[in-house]
Motif scaffolding. Structure first.
Motif, mmCIF file in Angstrom:
data_model
loop_
_atom_site.group_PDB
_atom_site.id
_atom_site.type_symbol
_atom_site.label_atom_id
_atom_site.label_comp_id
_atom_site.label_asym_id
_atom_site.label_seq_id
_atom_site.Cartn_x
_atom_site.Cartn_y
_atom_site.Cartn_z
ATOM 1 N N ALA A 1 -89.919 -35.332 30.422
ATOM 2 C CA ALA A 1 -91.025 -34.877 29.586
ATOM 3 C C ALA A 1 -91.152 -35.819 28.411
ATOM 4 O O ALA A 1 -90.147 -36.241 27.844
ATOM 5 N N VAL B 1 -79.021 -32.901 28.490
ATOM 6 C CA VAL B 1 -80.407 -33.181 28.085
ATOM 7 C C VAL B 1 -80.384 -34.379 27.149
ATOM 8 O O VAL B 1 -79.829 -34.315 26.059
ATOM 9 N N ASP C 1 -89.343 -33.027 38.303
ATOM 10 C CA ASP C 1 -90.028 -32.798 37.023
ATOM 11 C C ASP C 1 -89.067 -32.732 35.840
ATOM 12 O O ASP C 1 -89.186 -31.861 34.983
ATOM 13 N N CYS C 2 -88.093 -33.646 35.800
ATOM 14 C CA CYS C 2 -87.092 -33.547 34.738
ATOM 15 C C CYS C 2 -87.390 -34.498 33.586
ATOM 16 O O CYS C 2 -86.564 -34.675 32.707
ATOM 17 N N GLU D 1 -82.255 -37.186 24.852
ATOM 18 C CA GLU D 1 -83.488 -37.454 24.111
ATOM 19 C C GLU D 1 -83.677 -38.965 24.012
ATOM 20 O O GLU D 1 -82.835 -39.745 24.463
ATOM 21 N N ASN E 1 -83.891 -34.391 31.488
ATOM 22 C CA ASN E 1 -82.915 -33.340 31.731
ATOM 23 C C ASN E 1 -82.037 -33.795 32.903
ATOM 24 O O ASN E 1 -82.381 -33.605 34.058
ATOM 25 N N THR F 1 -89.119 -29.009 34.129
ATOM 26 C CA THR F 1 -87.702 -28.704 33.901
ATOM 27 C C THR F 1 -87.167 -29.417 32.669
ATOM 28 O O THR F 1 -85.984 -29.345 32.383
ATOM 29 N N ALA F 2 -88.036 -30.109 31.945
ATOM 30 C CA ALA F 2 -87.562 -30.829 30.753
ATOM 31 C C ALA F 2 -88.290 -30.411 29.479
ATOM 32 O O ALA F 2 -87.799 -30.639 28.394
ATOM 33 N N ILE F 3 -89.461 -29.786 29.621
ATOM 34 C CA ILE F 3 -90.276 -29.507 28.429
ATOM 35 C C ILE F 3 -89.496 -28.665 27.430
ATOM 36 O O ILE F 3 -89.482 -28.945 26.241
ATOM 37 N N ARG G 1 -87.716 -37.097 26.910
ATOM 38 C CA ARG G 1 -86.581 -36.249 27.239
ATOM 39 C C ARG G 1 -86.336 -36.280 28.745
ATOM 40 O O ARG G 1 -87.260 -36.180 29.538
ATOM 41 N N ALA H 1 -86.173 -28.040 27.741
ATOM 42 C CA ALA H 1 -84.739 -28.235 27.953
ATOM 43 C C ALA H 1 -83.987 -28.451 26.654
ATOM 44 O O ALA H 1 -82.808 -28.150 26.555
ATOM 45 N N HIS H 2 -84.670 -28.983 25.615
ATOM 46 C CA HIS H 2 -83.958 -29.207 24.363
ATOM 47 C C HIS H 2 -83.635 -27.895 23.668
ATOM 48 O O HIS H 2 -82.725 -27.827 22.863
ATOM 49 N N GLU H 3 -84.411 -26.849 23.968
ATOM 50 C CA GLU H 3 -84.105 -25.549 23.374
ATOM 51 C C GLU H 3 -83.005 -24.866 24.170
ATOM 52 O O GLU H 3 -82.062 -24.323 23.606
ATOM 53 N N ASN H 4 -83.152 -24.887 25.472
ATOM 54 C CA ASN H 4 -82.153 -24.274 26.314
ATOM 55 C C ASN H 4 -82.256 -24.899 27.695
ATOM 56 O O ASN H 4 -83.311 -24.858 28.310
ATOM 57 N N VAL H 5 -81.148 -25.450 28.139
ATOM 58 C CA VAL H 5 -81.180 -26.154 29.412
ATOM 59 C C VAL H 5 -81.342 -25.179 30.583
ATOM 60 O O VAL H 5 -81.765 -25.562 31.659
ATOM 61 N N HIS H 6 -81.048 -23.921 30.333
ATOM 62 C CA HIS H 6 -81.234 -22.919 31.387
ATOM 63 C C HIS H 6 -82.693 -22.507 31.401
ATOM 64 O O HIS H 6 -83.219 -22.033 30.409
ATOM 65 N N GLU H 7 -83.340 -22.682 32.543
ATOM 66 C CA GLU H 7 -84.782 -22.462 32.577
ATOM 67 C C GLU H 7 -85.117 -20.983 32.627
ATOM 68 O O GLU H 7 -84.439 -20.201 33.263
ATOM 69 N N GLN I 1 -75.891 -28.177 28.271
ATOM 70 C CA GLN I 1 -76.899 -28.542 27.271
ATOM 71 C C GLN I 1 -76.802 -30.025 26.915
ATOM 72 O O GLN I 1 -77.802 -30.662 26.598
#
Lengths: 317, 899, 171
Positions: C67, C122, C64-65, C124, C86, B710-712, C84, B714-720, C119
């Motif tokens: 990364a 998230v 799994d938040c 970093e 989330n 859920t984070a890989i 990161r 997320a920087h592009e779009n928080v909506h999965e 957004q």
């Protein structure tokens, strides 16, 4: 001409006042519940948080009004309007002050009983149209509950009718000028109160909704304004039952010093608060307990009440 | 079979194995370190202690090492015995007294056998209060990281490196508790199989240095079963991805093929997938003549116009493209206009090889068969550099003959040190006839360095000695005749003789000679095998599909009046000389290239489409043996990197052809290959279809413990986003899906409860060291028919005559460098040989050249300046030049060169 | 019946009790130091990043938040190239802190992280890394690890002997 105008003012005054009251009850109920749970309740928007009502209304108006694809669409739309219609119609016969009544029927009580019974259709149809097993169960519970409690609700009022000698509510109020019927008809009052509680499916008798078992029961699938109509219907129902209690047992508008309308309003508010206190204090009974309590205890008591009242009235005459 | 009793339970076991082997086989967890199924037992780590009882009345028992006790009938042991358990725990405790506090920064962490064993024995608290031993690390080259502090002295590394892979630059040093595993001094490990130390070491002493550059834990990698793309052996690998790049290659056990090990080219050659030279977007030649990025719609629209006139299109396939892609191209352009993409010589020789394997009496062996051969005769191949894993298999074959001695004195074969004591220096017959010295010379009984024609003559002579019907060689030197006799004798005595040859020298006569030897041996009802080495992952596949060579394409292009050529994953400049390819490509209006790496051919293209490597696409390769093996897409990527056949389908459908309309997934293509290409029938058996599922679930590519989903992104779009589907494979791209024991072709993760390291493999095997559960994957497409009369080849060449002014120059192959793909990896480049010319010492003397001099070398019109290397192991009149490496472009060998 | 009336009465009496509600933005609650709120990455006493990119927090995370990607600096220290979290997924369970072998990742008593745009939830590495040791002082993982880094050769760590000489036969 002026009489017609007066009538129009009364009709719209009661309608408007009723809807405002129903909306205001959202705030009143939340504040009172909080009060009895050592909290504050909504206190942020406007003075004492009263504008939460506005916020809630804006929210409910603008919420997506979604009809599930699997629902029976027509019935789904009709269902919430029925409850609004029936509770508002029932209010027509309630005398708020001397002469201030929409419809001064001489079969007032019968009208009230008849119209409020139609309200069942709303929940049953909503449960059916939602096409979902929990909603259907909610609807079924509602019908069973209403049928049972309808019976002795009517019977419990017969004592009052016997004593007043009329079905007309204004007559009944006038008959209490010297003594509220709650004293001679205490049993009738208790039975009517409980039946009214069940009729308006408020806690502790909210089996048809039962969040924990039926995930909001008959209105699980409702959202937006349709849900809002159920909601308003419930609150108007609460005011209706309170108004009926005041009218039938607590002398209606009668009272010293203050104007009759104010007395009526104060008495009604007392019972509304009592309804809310009940919600705050009592747990929900089991469904079968509710029904057996109705049929096995309240029904015989109601019959006994008529018998005794009739006998005494006959004896006095 | 034997019956043993373990903790009161009865087990039927194989008596030839030891107790540890059999207990693990039955799913009983016994901790161990030094035992390895491929390397036997030595009993040095003392970790697999169990209690053994004499009989029912023996209540005391004695502690024994289960790896050193044969599983004889009636053996009674207890694994759970408190005394044995305490013993095992104390062994670990001692090992841990000096083990550093490194796990968080140790690359082995999470797949560490030592961690597993520590947990298994229950050691949790360090009572030892004294200081820890430390060691200085060594630089072992760009592939292996050394961290000696972590060592637990199990000796597995030296046993693999010295005893199994026969490396001589790695050993154990020091004494008592100061033993040290490493080289005598810092330097690159010379053995081609050094990468296996990473998997052999039970802890983090040897770790993958390339993985360290982008380190990811085992559980975080998305993995899929893959096939190595760097030579024709077709080793099974596991490709592992994280964050859109391939992070490492792990060995995927296949009992028939690579077994427990991989070569360094296969393990470390993966980086071309992540290369900066990748083609990631479609490209089109713009009006100003430059090749520029274009949108997919633009390019497809362009192709639509071109392909609408289908008649004038020719197609060139590739031995590094999958069978499916080549088949699609052949089907689209028609058999007469399809070319395999092999060079002239390779094409001719592969055709010969397939003919021999299909019709001849002798079978092509798997690597397992090669490991079990007891006499070997190699003709003209430098196996270590052209098919490294086959070289490792050949190294095991020299043990086969002496093992008969071991059986004779009734020592079990797993009893490694006892076996070594019996074998001593004995080696089975192993003959090499090559043009220059090879890395296998150290195990050879005899070596013979000669020009290719002379090698063939030796082969023919051997064949004639074995079978009189085979043609005799005229004017044979006495010396060579004696050698031939020695070889013939050794081969005829053997039970499983093996002939190894290949196409690397470009000599047809060698291939024929090898076939004659094998055929003459097969008359004696032996299990004779012949193995022809082919250079690329799918050389055999395109060979079986059939088609002309690149040279044929060049020669016939004019008469075919084609105006469009489609080239699949092929750099033509590696297949034919520069001038002819230049003129060839110039005559086309449209040169459509689908490839994954920029190369000379893509530079000349008018349209370039991005193909996928083994990382982004799936397909089937056929290895040297004729074994079809499926590789699966490892990871999903957003760039449109597609299979070449898929691009072709898209373009042709846009152009209004409906040939490929039904091909909406790989199964459809494989099905079509199976139906329409007779030589590739049964190719669909190589792996289950994409619809395969277990309990309604597709197989999961990621481990159940995959982190960060859920984070890989997320920087592009928080909506999965919904995870993508894979239409081609029975795999999901996430951890969702079935993660238990998969069918053998779909094993993508070796993990079992309590066994996080690769040692969990025992749980995936039908028999430890044998086939996988469900049978080893892959399907053999070539099986010789029984009882076919073989007519011997008779094209015996004349003996080589050296010329005064010219040298006959043969290609010299290098494990690091000669392969087109692996050289993209920076660490492989570090190990790559520089250009040179190899000369015999006498020749150099006559030419007055010293090592390192840089004379002009003239070869078919090209002049190069190459430093001289001098060797005794190359015949006079013959020179060697490395091929494929940078700086040697456009060198096509063999040929005559002037110095 | 009596009990129902009794409970009504008792509930009614709650009207006169003290309110328990804390009027949040004006009044603030006390948050204990070990309160599990916003996650930070801390530094060791020498001011270097504590995180060694071992991935244990990521694997411990039940939602799994987390990364991250490991990288290695020239001095031999491993660090996360990116890190990161989330927070729109985070459930503040604290498993990451429990799993962390170097005290790098810590949960601190701060929960005021509401955002109008998801957004922005998230975080970093530059949002997570603080200039301090957080709750646990004085720990420097590399002093205990056997790994050689710049400034700490083999044998210079805590509880380490000088490197052995494999050529010596002395005990």
């Amino acid at each position: 001409m002026s009489e017609t105008l007066q009538h129009i003012v009364i009709v719209f005054g009661i309608l408007f006042g009723l809807l405002t009251l129903a909306a205001g009850l959202i705030w009143i109920e939340r504040r009172l519940l909080a009060l009895w749970q050592n909290r504050y309740g909504p206190n942020r928007v406007g003075p004492f948080g009263i504008f939460i009502v506005l916020a809630d209304m804006i929210k409910i108006f603008f919420k997506e009004d979604w009809i599930p694809p699997f629902a029976d669409k027509k019935v789904f739309v009709i269902a919430p309007t029925i409850i609004m219609l029936t509770v508002l119609l029932s209010w027509a016969i309630v005398p708020v002050a001397p002469g201030v009544v929409v419809l001064d029927l001489h079969i007032g009580i019968l009208f009230f009983l008849a119209i409020s019974s139609i309200g069942i259709y709303s929940t049953v149809l909503a449960g059916w149209a939602s096409n979902n097993k929990y909603s259907l169960l909610g609807g079924m519970r509602m019908s069973a509950q209403m049928f049972s409690y309808e019976v002795f609700m009517g019977l419990s009022l017969m004592g009052v009718v016997i004593m007043a000698g009329s079905f007309n509510l204004s007559d009944i109020v006038n008959a209490q000028e010297n003594m509220w019927f709650v004293l001679p008809q205490f049993l009738g009052f208790v039975i009517f109160f409980i039946a009214g509680l069940a009729e308006s499916h408020r806690l502790p008798f909210d089996m048809p909704e039962a969040e924990s078992e039926l995930i909001a029961g008959f209105h699980s699938e409702y959202s937006g304004m349709k849900f809002g109509m159920f909601f308003v219907g419930e609150y108007v129902g609460v005011t209706l039952i309170s108004a009926m209690i005041v009218t039938l047992f607590f002398g209606g508008w009668h009272g010293p010093v203050l104007p009759p309308f104010v007395w009526f309003f104060l008495k009604m508010m007392f019972f509304i608060c009592l309804f809310i206190l009940l919600r705050a204090a009592l747990p929900r009974p089991r469904y079968d307990q509710l029904l057996s309590y109705g049929w096995k205890i309240l029904l015989p008591l109601a019959l006994l009440n008529i018998l005794v009242t009739g006998a005494i009235v006959l004896a006095i005459e | 079979m034997a019956t043993i009793y373990v903790d009161g339970k009865t087990y039927e076991v194989n008596h030839v194995n030891n107790l540890l082997h059999e207990c693990l086989q039955k799913g009983i967890d016994i901790p161990y370190f030094c035992w390895h199924p491929a390397m036997g037992s030595v009993g040095s780590c003392r970790q697999c202690a169990v209690k053994q009882y004499k009989d029912e009345n023996d209540a005391t028992g004695q502690i024994v090492m289960s790896c050193m006790v044969p599983a004889t009938d009636g053996t009674k042991i207890s694994v759970d015995d408190p005394e044995a358990a305490a013993f095992r725990k104390s062994v670990i405790e001692w090992l841990m007294t000096n083990h550093p506090h490194d796990c968080p920064i140790c690359d082995e962490g999470g797949e560490c056998h030592l961690q597993d064993m520590t947990v298994m024995t229950g050691h949790a608290y360090r009572r030892f209060r004294f200081k820890k031993k430390t060691y200085i690390n060594q630089y072992l080259g760009p592939l292996i990281n050394h961290e000696m502090n972590r060592c637990i002295q199990c000796y597995r590394c030296v046993r693999f490196y010295k005893d199994y892979a026969h490396g001589d630059d790695f050993d154990v040093f020091g004494a008592h508790n100061h033993v040290y595993f490493g080289r005598h001094e810092d330097g690159v490990l010379q053995n081609e199989f050094s990468g296996n130390l990473v998997e052999v070491c039970p802890t983090g002493v040897f770790t993958d240095k390339t993985l360290k550059q982008h380190y990811t834990r085992k559980w975080d990698m998305t993995t899929a079963p893959s096939i190595c793309t760097h030579c024709g052996v077709g080793c099974n690998t596991i490709g592992a991805e994280r964050y859109g790049g391939v992070r490492r290659i792990l060995n995927r056990y296949n009992g028939q093929v690579n077994g427990y090990f991989l070569c360094d080219r296969g393990r470390y050659g993966y980086d071309y997938v992540n290369s900066a030279h990748r083609i990631r977007t479609p490209m089109r030649r713009k009006s100003n003549g430059e090749l520029g990025t274009a949108s997919k719609d633009d390019v497809i629209g362009n192709l639509k116009n071109i392909l609408a006139r289908k008649k004038k299109v020719i197609g060139i396939g590739s031995p590094r493209a999958s069978v499916e892609s080549n088949f699609a191209l052949k089907k689209f352009v028609g058999a007469d206009k399809y070319y395999t993409g092999l060079s002239d010589t390779a094409s001719k020789l592969v055709e010969q090889v397939i003919g021999i394997l299909k019709n001849g009496p002798v079978r092509s062996p798997s690597l397992k068969d090669i490991r079990e051969s007891d006499a070997v005769f190699i003709l003209g191949e430098d196996v270590t550099n052209t098919a490294p894993m086959m070289a490792l298999a050949l190294r095991q074959s020299v043990r086969q003959a002496p093992l008969k001695l071991v059986d004779m004195v009734k020592i079990p074969r797993w009893h490694e040190y006892a076996v070594q004591d019996v074998i001593q220096q004995r080696k089975g017959p192993f003959f090499i006839a090559g043009v220059a010295g090879t890395k296998l010379d150290d195990i050879a009984t005899r070596t013979y360095y000669a020009e290719p024609d002379d090698i063939a003559r030796l082969g023919y002579a051997v064949a004639h000695l074995l079978d009189n019907n085979a043609p005799a060689v005229k004017k044979l030197d006495e010396e060579i005749r004696q050698l031939a006799e020695e070889i013939a004798q050794a081969l005829s005595k053997a039970e499983r003789p093996l002939i190894v040859s290949g196409i690397s020298l470009g000599s047809e006569v060698i291939i024929h000679a090898a076939a004659n030897v094998a055929a003459s041996l097969s008359k004696e009802q032996k299990r004779t095998n012949i193995s022809y080495i082919v250079p690329e992952a799918n050389t055999m596949g395109v060979g079986l599909l059939g088609g002309g060579s690149v040279g044929d394409a060049i020669r016939s292009a004019r008469e075919k009046k084609a105006d469009t050529v489609i080239i699949f994953e092929n750099d033509l400049y590696r297949r034919a000389n520069k001038e002819s390819v230049d003129t060839f490509l110039k005559q086309f209006e449209n040169v459509i290239v689908i490839d994954y790496l920029k190369n000379n051919t893509t530079e000349k293209a008018t349209v370039v489409l991005p193909a996928g490597t083994f990382g982004e696409t799936g397909g089937t390769f056929v290895n040297y043996e004729g074994r079809a093996q499926r590789y699966f897409q490892v990871y999903y990527q957003k760039d449109e990197l597609k299979e070449s056949w898929r691009w072709l389908r898209e373009a042709t459908m846009a152009a209004g052809h409906n040939d490929f309309k039904e091909w909406d997934n790989l199964d459809a293509v494989v099905g079509a290959v199976n139906r329409e290409a007779a030589a590739l029938r049964n190719i669909n058996v190589a792996a289950p279809t994409s619809r395969f599922s277990i309990s309604g679930m597709k197989m999961s590519r990621s481990s159940a413990r995959y982190s960060g989903r859920t984070a890989i992104r997320a920087h592009e779009n928080v909506h999965e986003q919904k995870p993508p589907d894979d239409p081609d494979a029975p795999f999901t791209f996430t951890m969702e899906g079935f993660s238990g024991l998969k069918p053998p072709a779909l094993n993508n993760l070796f993990w079992a409860p309590r066994w996080n390291s690769v040692q969990s493999l025992t749980r995936f095997q039908e028999e430890i060291g044998g086939p996988l559960r469900g049978g080893d994957p892959g399907v053999r497409l070539i099986e010789p028919p029984g009882n076919i009369s073989f007519s011997f080849f008779t094209d015996i060449p004349a003996a080589f005559e050296k010329r005064d002014d010219e040298f006959y120059t043969v290609p010299v192959y290098h494990i690091f460098g000669s392969d087109e793909l692996s050289i993209q990896a920076s660490w492989i480049q570090e190990l790559t040989a520089k250009p040179y010319i190899l000369l015999n010492r006498r020749d150099a003397e006559t030419k007055k050249l010293n090592a390192g001099d840089e004379p002009d070398v003239q070869l078919s019109g090209v002049t190069l300046k190459l430093p001289v290397k001098i060797s005794d192991a190359i015949p006079q009149g013959v020179a060697g030049m490395p091929v494929g490496i940078p700086g040697m472009d456009n060198v096509l060998l063999p040929g005559w060169v002037k110095i | 019946m009596i009990s129902i009336l009794k409970s009504l009465w008792y509930v009614f009496l709650h009207m006169f009790r003290k309110r328990v509600t804390v009027q949040y933005p004006e009044e603030k609650n006390y948050l204990p130091p070990r309160w599990r709120g916003r996650i930070v990455l801390t530094r060791d006493p020498d001011g270097e990043e504590r995180c060694v990119a071992c991935y244990l927090c990521a694997v411990a995370c039940p939602v799994d938040c987390i990364a991250l990607d490991a990288a290695e600096a020239d001095d031999g220290r491993r660090y996360p190239d990116f890190f990161r979290i989330n927070f729109s997924r985070c459930i503040y369970c604290g498993y990451c802190e429990e799993a962390c072998p170097t005290y790098a990742i810590q949960l601190i008593p701060d929960f005021e992280m509401a955002e109008y745009d998801r957004q922005n939830m998230v975080y970093e590495k530059e949002h997570l890394l603080i200039n301090g040791e957080g709750k646990y002082h004085g720990y420097n993982f590399y002093k205990y690890a056997g790994l050689e880094i710049k400034g700490k050769a083999k044998g210079e760590g805590i509880d380490e002997e000088k490197p052995i000489d494999p050529k010596s036969l002395m005990p």
